[in-house]
Design a protein around this motif. Structure first.
Motif, PDB file in Angstrom:
ATOM      1  N   ARG A 197       0.659   3.811   1.667  1.00 11.91           N
ATOM      2  CA  ARG A 197       0.951   4.275   3.028  1.00 11.91           C
ATOM      3  C   ARG A 197       2.176   3.581   3.616  1.00 11.91           C
ATOM      4  O   ARG A 197       2.844   4.152   4.479  1.00 11.91           O
ATOM      5  CB  ARG A 197      -0.260   4.057   3.930  1.00 11.91           C
ATOM      6  N   HIS A 226      -7.680   1.574   7.004  1.00  9.84           N
ATOM      7  CA  HIS A 226      -7.157   0.949   5.795  1.00  9.84           C
ATOM      8  C   HIS A 226      -7.257  -0.564   5.944  1.00  9.84           C
ATOM      9  O   HIS A 226      -7.460  -1.097   7.050  1.00  9.84           O
ATOM     10  CB  HIS A 226      -5.694   1.351   5.582  1.00  9.84           C
ATOM     11  N   GLN A 285       0.838  -1.199   0.000  1.00  7.37           N
ATOM     12  CA  GLN A 285       0.000   0.000   0.000  1.00  7.37           C
ATOM     13  C   GLN A 285       0.873   1.249   0.000  1.00  7.37           C
ATOM     14  O   GLN A 285       1.982   1.247   0.554  1.00  7.37           O
ATOM     15  CB  GLN A 285      -0.917  -0.004   1.227  1.00  7.37           C
ATOM     16  N   ASP A 320      -3.553   1.241  -3.323  1.00 20.93           N
ATOM     17  CA  ASP A 320      -4.614   0.879  -2.387  1.00 20.93           C
ATOM     18  C   ASP A 320      -5.101  -0.498  -2.808  1.00 20.93           C
ATOM     19  O   ASP A 320      -5.807  -0.636  -3.811  1.00 20.93           O
ATOM     20  CB  ASP A 320      -5.759   1.892  -2.443  1.00 20.93           C
ATOM     21  N   ASN A 321      -4.737  -1.529  -2.052  1.00 20.32           N
ATOM     22  CA  ASN A 321      -5.067  -2.883  -2.495  1.00 20.32           C
ATOM     23  C   ASN A 321      -6.360  -3.421  -1.900  1.00 20.32           C
ATOM     24  O   ASN A 321      -6.650  -4.620  -2.014  1.00 20.32           O
ATOM     25  CB  ASN A 321      -3.907  -3.858  -2.225  1.00 20.32           C
ATOM     26  N   ALA A 322      -7.178  -2.572  -1.290  1.00 16.32           N
ATOM     27  CA  ALA A 322      -8.444  -3.024  -0.716  1.00 16.32           C
ATOM     28  C   ALA A 322      -9.331  -3.608  -1.812  1.00 16.32           C
ATOM     29  O   ALA A 322      -9.467  -3.037  -2.893  1.00 16.32           O
ATOM     30  CB  ALA A 322      -9.155  -1.875  -0.013  1.00 16.32           C
TER      31      ALA A 322
END
Length: 553
Positions: free
Chosen positions: A103, A373, A101, A193-195
């Motif tokens: 972040r 997250h 991510q 963002d791997n959500a």
């Protein structure tokens, strides 16, 4: 005997070492030596994707490490695979391409005070060696997704990234169930963002494993300035005092063909032996915690208390559900005729179960809605077994493994003797904090919630492991200790950091503190673990390091 000195000596031919050897040997005036303790990557099971089953636990391709007994795992000791041979862990891993991510890297920049580690400045280093299956910008031709992929993925690099070559109805229905539980679909886990839920991209090429040796050493092997020595294990590093009074790494003592020999570097020595091997070599060389060196009769060269500390890893909890009316690998490979069909399909088309990575469907979710997250990663598989490497179950089943992406537990890698061929003590300290045990319990509840959705009802799923009778946080955390296993992502044991961080081993350019001409370039330099699989981040780190090394030279 070698023609000393080399300009660069790279220790370890894994994901980082192979890339570094390629980049540093581009200049024909620079002589590069790549040292690998294992053998060439010509073992046939390395190259067949399902061959990881025969490479892990095989002394030909694996260091065969074990963890110390773990209190958080109710006293269990785990097998701890590390790749041995050209390609390193990229020759035996799950082939999943996962950056993590944004972040993660922004946090590295904050922790180290160096913006070069931010997501914005790291993305070009991911893309520099990438050859991604998605082409051009705009809409993806297969999904219609309008994601400007040309801004996020590289093309024409050495590191091939492809879609998986399989389809399982039960995985499709699990993905639908995840969306019914509130997890969105995603077509790309690597945007920062791997959500979401979707299929993992894999490091394969036309149905074959694509390892770092194929990607980076094959194009460079004809360069006369690059020497690659296999079956050459570093015993320790050697040092000298410069005219200015500084300590400089001058080379290494290498065990090759049963004999010890010294190789010297006029430029730099670069440790890329991984999160277990690199701190072990440093400690054997007197660079690390002084008390440990003295305890093993090693002369202290540089007291760096952070060497071998800060070990972080992803622990997966394997929930197994029996299913009815579903095609799974348990049933397909349950007899000799099924195995023959699977082998024939792979031989003719390079598809089917033999082309599978260990995990096919993935999901990244939050363990509770208050999380800002995704902090959980799922690996969902159309199969089940008691433990890795054992036989498949006789009944149809799926496995939904889930791991805490951001564990707060910290472990260590310590010497057990002053002998280079004695394995170190590996103590990950899993589930040592209340937060990690709480997240483990939450993750098991979330698996149950997804499997209970309407999309899975036709399979009449029955929880076989850990079992529906376990409900409380205490019960689930204890059961997690009984059934959880590593997914082989050790990092952090020679972390980078600010000058005022007493536990930092390397600076933000990966130079070992207080020693000239010595760097560490591998997963051990990560101050915190990334939110996903770690192979791709290691290559990004190596891409940066190669550029810095050449600039400084």
């Amino acid at each position: 005997m070698p023609r000393d000195p080399f300009d660069y000596i790279i220790v370890g031919a894994g994901s980082a070492g192979c890339l570094l050897a390629n980049r540093l040997s581009r200049d024909p005036a620079k002589r590069v030596l790549l040292l690998e303790a294992g053998k060439r990557d010509n073992h046939p099971w390395i190259h067949i994707p399902v061959g990881y089953l025969y490479c892990i636990g095989n002394p030909r391709t694996d260091w065969l490490y074990q963890t110390a007994p773990e209190a958080g795992l109710n006293g269990r000791s785990l097998r701890y695979p590390r790749g041995k041979g050209l390609g390193g862990c990229s020759s035996i891993n799950g082939m999943i391409y996962m950056r993590g991510q944004a972040r993660d890297y922004d946090n590295w920049a904050r922790l180290t005070g160096d913006d070069d580690w931010s997501w914005e400045r790291s993305l070009p280093d991911f893309m520099a060696h990438e050859d991604h299956h998605r082409r051009d910008g705009g809409a993806d031709p297969e999904t219609g997704h309008n994601g400007r992929f040309s801004d996020l993925h590289g093309h024409g690099g050495e590191w091939r990234v492809e879609k998986q070559r399989l389809r399982w109805d039960v995985l499709e229905d699990f993905a639908t169930a995840a969306t019914q539980a509130g997890v969105p679909r995603t077509e790309d886990f690597n945007t920062g963002d791997n959500a979401g839920v979707g299929y993992f991209d894999v490091n394969q090429k036309n149905g074959w494993r694509w390892n770092a040796a194929k990607a980076f050493l094959r194009p460079a092997k004809s360069r006369p300035n690059l020497e690659i020595w296999t079956e050459s294990q570093v015993e320790r590093l050697i040092f000298e005092t410069t005219p200015q009074g500084a300590t400089r790494c001058a080379g290494a003592v290498v065990r090759r063909g049963g004999d010890a020999m010294t190789v010297r570097a006029r430029g730099e020595v670069i440790l890329s032996a991984g999160a277990i091997g690199s701190p072990q070599i440093l400690q054997l060389s007197g660079v690390g915690p002084a008390d440990q060196a003295k305890a093993h009769g090693i002369e202290v060269l540089r007291d760096l208390p952070g060497v071998g500390e800060n070990l972080q890893d992803h622990l997966q909890i394997r929930a197994v559900f029996k299913v009815k009316g579903a095609k799974t690998l348990n049933t397909l490979a349950g007899n000799i005729f099924g195995k023959a069909r699977i082998g024939l399909e792979y031989a003719l088309r390079r598809t089917g179960p033999m082309s599978m990575s260990p995990s096919q469907l993935g999901a990244f979710t939050r363990s509770d809605p208050q999380r800002p997250h995704a902090n959980l990663e799922y690996h969902v598989q159309p199969l089940s077994l008691d433990a890795f490497g054992e036989d498949l179950h006789a009944f149809p089943a799926i496995t939904a493994s889930v791991c805490n992406l951001n564990p707060t537990s910290r472990g260590r890698v310590h010497l057990t003797s002053n002998r280079f061929d004695d394995a170190p003590e590996i103590a990950p300290n899993y589930l040592a904090t209340d937060e990690d045990r709480h997240v483990a319990a939450q993750s098991l509840r979330q698996v149950r919630e997804i499997v209970s959705q309407p999309a899975m009802a036709k399979y009449e799923p029955e929880e076989w492991k850990p079992g529906p009778q376990y409900q409380t946080d205490e019960e689930l955390a204890r059961l997690a200790g009984d059934i959880a296993n590593t997914i082989f992502h050790p990092v952090g044991t020679a972390k980078m950091g600010r000058e005022d961080d007493p536990m930092a081993v390397v600076d933000t350019r990966l130079r070992v503190r207080g020693i000239e001409a010595l760097r560490v370039v591998d997963a051990s330099v990560m101050p915190e673990i990334t939110s996903g699989n770690t192979s791709a981040p290691v290559m990004m780190i190596a891409e940066k390091a190669a550029r810095w090394i050449l600039e400084e030279a």
